[in-house]
Design an enzyme around this catalytic site. Structure first.
Site, PDB file in Angstrom:
ATOM      1  N   LYS A 150       0.838  -1.192   0.000  1.00  0.00           N
ATOM      2  CA  LYS A 150       0.000   0.000   0.000  1.00  0.00           C
ATOM      3  C   LYS A 150       0.883   1.257   0.000  1.00  0.00           C
ATOM      4  O   LYS A 150       1.743   1.429   0.868  1.00  0.00           O
ATOM      5  CB  LYS A 150      -0.903   0.006   1.234  1.00  0.00           C
ATOM      6  CG  LYS A 150      -1.997  -1.049   1.193  1.00  0.00           C
ATOM      7  CD  LYS A 150      -3.063  -0.704   0.162  1.00  0.00           C
ATOM      8  CE  LYS A 150      -4.263  -1.622   0.249  1.00  0.00           C
ATOM      9  NZ  LYS A 150      -5.320  -1.262  -0.714  1.00  0.00           N
ATOM     10  N   GLU A 201      -1.723  -0.903  -9.007  1.00  0.00           N
ATOM     11  CA  GLU A 201      -3.159  -0.642  -8.926  1.00  0.00           C
ATOM     12  C   GLU A 201      -3.437   0.848  -8.759  1.00  0.00           C
ATOM     13  O   GLU A 201      -2.831   1.509  -7.907  1.00  0.00           O
ATOM     14  CB  GLU A 201      -3.755  -1.368  -7.722  1.00  0.00           C
ATOM     15  CG  GLU A 201      -4.045  -2.822  -7.892  1.00  0.00           C
ATOM     16  CD  GLU A 201      -4.792  -3.340  -6.678  1.00  0.00           C
ATOM     17  OE1 GLU A 201      -6.009  -3.055  -6.566  1.00  0.00           O
ATOM     18  OE2 GLU A 201      -4.162  -4.008  -5.846  1.00  0.00           O
ATOM     19  N   ASP A 224      -8.731  -0.032 -10.377  1.00  0.00           N
ATOM     20  CA  ASP A 224      -9.496  -0.470  -9.217  1.00  0.00           C
ATOM     21  C   ASP A 224     -10.656   0.500  -8.994  1.00  0.00           C
ATOM     22  O   ASP A 224     -11.780   0.244  -9.402  1.00  0.00           O
ATOM     23  CB  ASP A 224      -8.606  -0.565  -7.984  1.00  0.00           C
ATOM     24  CG  ASP A 224      -9.340  -1.153  -6.785  1.00  0.00           C
ATOM     25  OD1 ASP A 224     -10.561  -1.415  -6.880  1.00  0.00           O
ATOM     26  OD2 ASP A 224      -8.718  -1.357  -5.727  1.00  0.00           O
ATOM     27  N   LYS A 246     -13.762  -6.708  -7.857  1.00  0.00           N
ATOM     28  CA  LYS A 246     -14.164  -6.942  -6.473  1.00  0.00           C
ATOM     29  C   LYS A 246     -15.678  -7.093  -6.454  1.00  0.00           C
ATOM     30  O   LYS A 246     -16.396  -6.265  -7.019  1.00  0.00           O
ATOM     31  CB  LYS A 246     -13.744  -5.774  -5.575  1.00  0.00           C
ATOM     32  CG  LYS A 246     -12.237  -5.605  -5.434  1.00  0.00           C
ATOM     33  CD  LYS A 246     -11.903  -4.400  -4.577  1.00  0.00           C
ATOM     34  CE  LYS A 246     -10.400  -4.234  -4.405  1.00  0.00           C
ATOM     35  NZ  LYS A 246     -10.050  -2.996  -3.660  1.00  0.00           N
ATOM     36  N   ASP A 296      -5.924 -11.481  -5.055  1.00  0.00           N
ATOM     37  CA  ASP A 296      -5.700 -10.742  -3.807  1.00  0.00           C
ATOM     38  C   ASP A 296      -6.913 -10.974  -2.903  1.00  0.00           C
ATOM     39  O   ASP A 296      -7.811 -10.150  -2.826  1.00  0.00           O
ATOM     40  CB  ASP A 296      -5.501  -9.256  -4.092  1.00  0.00           C
ATOM     41  CG  ASP A 296      -5.346  -8.433  -2.817  1.00  0.00           C
ATOM     42  OD1 ASP A 296      -4.869  -8.994  -1.814  1.00  0.00           O
ATOM     43  OD2 ASP A 296      -5.711  -7.242  -2.824  1.00  0.00           O
TER      44      ASP A 296
END
Length: 327
Positions: A150, A201, A224, A246, A296
């Site tokens: 991150k 990302e 994303d 997602k 992920d």
């Protein structure tokens, strides 16, 4: 007996503080929908996400608003038309898939016409911190084959270098969570390329990602926050090399399956990702993992405890769900 819907809010403490460019959290707050019909119960879990204007209360209200249609026998196809993509629809869609599988006595992957899922390697996420702390975290996780890092600050080159130095053998994914800007994009791409990063990302804000079409993408870039359901696919052409699917964004497995098909037809690679939730949220996404270059689904690994029964994790290897969990 007819159909009954129930909805609950659960709080799952994290093992450590989880920090990204937008802030920190110490627990995963999830909403669980259960749909009972003919003596069987289907379950689905979602994570309301403030970045997309969602609140726990709003998601619960949206699920409750769907009660009359569902308890009248509503199905997944009707749900797609009645609710927008998002966390609320995801919980209900996944609950209906689970219920259909139980009623049919067949696994959900078979009902969906997908290949049987097998064990896959998931990324393991390193929280945003100062470079030295991120280096220490990388050293502790250096045995894992795939690390997701991150980022999203003005000093990310130092963080990238610290992680690479302390985890020399791991494949690295960078997630900037919209934290970079057009004026530092090229330098950050170069730092990632020098560190052997395999995927980046969402480096830029979704409202300002046009610069990605005008810069040399030294490392493949994955959408994303710029990607939700199929309606958002057309604007990604020329800007991104992959998309992160997602279920909470897509609004469930039904849309995610269609999104994966259409994205691959456009030449986009797939990443299957997650919010921070329990194994119940990860299980449906594993049905798509075989189509993805990057998986992920480490949410349960970030919790201090997972629900039981949960998914089986052996290090970074995650196995498909048993029927006792989902599907």
């Amino acid at each position: 007996m007819g159909t009954r819907l129930s909805v609950s809010v659960e709080r799952w403490p994290l093992a450590n503080v989880f920090t990204i460019a937008r802030g920190s959290k110490t627990e995963a707050v999830v909403v669980v929908a259960e749909i009972a019909r003919e003596g069987k119960v289907g379950r689905g879990e979602c994570v309301p996400y403030a970045r997309y204007g969602e609140t726990v209360e709003g998601v619960v209200a949206a699920i409750e608003a769907a009660r009359p249609a569902l308890e009248a026998g509503g199905n997944r196809q009707e749900l797609q038309a009645a609710m927008p993509a998002g966390a609320a629809r995801n919980a209900l869609d996944c609950a209906l898939w689970d219920l259909e599988a139980k009623l049919a006595g067949q696994p959900a992957w078979q009902l969906a016409g997908l290949p049987a899922p097998g064990p896959v390697t998931t990324a393991y996420t390193l929280s945003l911190a100062e470079p030295e702390a991120m280096g220490e975290a990388a050293a502790k996780a250096a045995h894992r084959p795939l690390l997701k890092v991150k980022l999203g600050t003005a000093d990310d080159a130092a963080r990238i270098a610290a992680v690479r130095r302390n985890a020399p053998g791991a494949r690295l994914i960078i997630d900037a969570n919209e934290g970079w800007r057009a004026d530092n994009l090229a330098a950050n791409l170069r730092a990632c390329a020098d560190a052997g990063v395999v995927l980046i990302e969402q480096p830029l804000p979704s409202s300002d990602d046009g610069a990605l079409a005008d810069v040399e993408r030294l490392v493949p870039v994955c959408a994303d926050e710029s990607l939700h359901d199929r309606a958002t696919l057309p604007k990604l052409a020329g800007r991104y090399d992959a998309i992160n699917i997602k279920l909470d964004k897509a609004g469930g497995l039904t849309e995610a399956i269609a999104l994966a098909r259409d994205a691959r037809a456009l030449g986009l690679d797939l990443m299957i990702g997650c919010m921070v939730g329990t194994s119940l949220a990860m299980a449906p996404a594993l049905l798509l993992a075989g189509q993805a270059k990057v998986i992920d689904l480490d949410g349960p690994l970030l919790l201090s405890r997972d629900r039981e029964p949960g998914l089986r994790y052996e290090g970074s290897l995650v196995y498909p769900p048993d029927a006792g969990l989902w599907g």
